[in-house]
Design an enzyme around this catalytic site. Sequence first.
Site, PDB file in Angstrom:
ATOM      1  N   GLY A  45      60.901  63.042  15.357  1.00 29.64           N
ATOM      2  CA  GLY A  45      60.260  64.220  15.921  1.00 29.64           C
ATOM      3  C   GLY A  45      60.827  64.516  17.298  1.00 29.64           C
ATOM      4  N   GLN A  50      61.134  68.088  25.786  1.00 25.76           N
ATOM      5  CA  GLN A  50      62.059  66.948  25.862  1.00 25.76           C
ATOM      6  C   GLN A  50      63.507  67.386  26.080  1.00 25.76           C
ATOM      7  OE1 GLN A  50      60.301  64.976  22.151  1.00 25.76           O
ATOM      8  NE2 GLN A  50      60.964  63.231  23.364  1.00 25.76           N
ATOM      9  N   CYS A  94      59.447  56.928  21.565  1.00 28.83           N
ATOM     10  CA  CYS A  94      59.703  58.316  21.961  1.00 28.83           C
ATOM     11  C   CYS A  94      61.158  58.406  22.415  1.00 28.83           C
ATOM     12  CB  CYS A  94      58.766  58.704  23.105  1.00 28.83           C
ATOM     13  SG  CYS A  94      58.975  60.403  23.667  1.00 28.83           S
ATOM     14  N   LEU A  95      61.838  59.475  22.012  1.00 33.21           N
ATOM     15  CA  LEU A  95      63.249  59.629  22.399  1.00 33.21           C
ATOM     16  C   LEU A  95      63.399  59.778  23.914  1.00 33.21           C
ATOM     17  CD1 LEU A  95      64.582  61.937  19.527  1.00 33.21           C
ATOM     18  CD2 LEU A  95      64.895  59.469  19.803  1.00 33.21           C
ATOM     19  N   HIS A 136      51.784  63.177  18.037  1.00 29.58           N
ATOM     20  CA  HIS A 136      52.617  62.740  19.166  1.00 29.58           C
ATOM     21  C   HIS A 136      53.406  63.934  19.723  1.00 29.58           C
ATOM     22  CE1 HIS A 136      55.731  59.763  20.908  1.00 29.58           C
ATOM     23  NE2 HIS A 136      56.317  60.942  21.018  1.00 29.58           N
ATOM     24  N   GLU A 137      53.981  64.745  18.822  1.00 27.15           N
ATOM     25  CA  GLU A 137      54.801  65.882  19.277  1.00 27.15           C
ATOM     26  C   GLU A 137      53.930  66.969  19.913  1.00 27.15           C
ATOM     27  OE1 GLU A 137      57.794  65.262  19.532  1.00 27.15           O
ATOM     28  OE2 GLU A 137      57.826  63.564  18.167  1.00 27.15           O
ATOM     29  N   HIS A 140      53.154  66.266  23.427  1.00 29.33           N
ATOM     30  CA  HIS A 140      54.237  66.604  24.362  1.00 29.33           C
ATOM     31  C   HIS A 140      54.039  68.010  24.944  1.00 29.33           C
ATOM     32  CE1 HIS A 140      57.261  63.445  24.480  1.00 29.33           C
ATOM     33  NE2 HIS A 140      57.251  63.307  23.174  1.00 29.33           N
TER      34      HIS A 140
HETATM   35 NI    NI Z   1      57.999  61.676  22.061  1.00 33.01          NI
END
Ligand code: NI
Length: 172
Positions: A45, A50, A94-95, A136-137, A140
Amino acid sequence: MKRNILLHPDPRLKKACAPVSDLTDDLRRLADDMLTTMYEAPGVGLAAPQIGVLDRLIVLDCVKEEGEEPNPLIMFNPEVIASSDDLNIYEEGCLSIPDQFADVTRPAEVDVRWIDRDGAEQTDTFTGLWATCVQHEIDHLEGKLFIDYLKPLRRQMITRKMVKLKRELARG
Ligand code: NI
């Protein structure tokens, strides 16, 4: 086109994002870029903040099995409209916080409403990893990271590691 993923801590990851009002070709291109970036990372995701864009846009694909068809989802203005009382614990990452993982408890099932790539309204129920990932997304888009669910000490420890990592990366 692959985009650069911002690393925590970054003020842009702490901001609430603005709703998308007009679905332009630029926004569609941005969504496609986000999928490219997510697959290449690789991740399941990615949210627009991000990559430094403060719009309510997320992409996800939680198909992980080898040989299974990919199932990319592009969501503009995603909203959780119902959550189960049942909870689920997943080890999240998380990226924007590479190599750091922690258990997070969230509703096991959520109904989500969003606008798709063609501008059509969609509603669907998500379970398992998909439920965790979509929540989670969406977090963000409110400037919330999975580490915000952890105890302060653990969160500070991860943030300190990230500050160090960013310093090392900046030195090259
Ligand atoms: Ni994340």
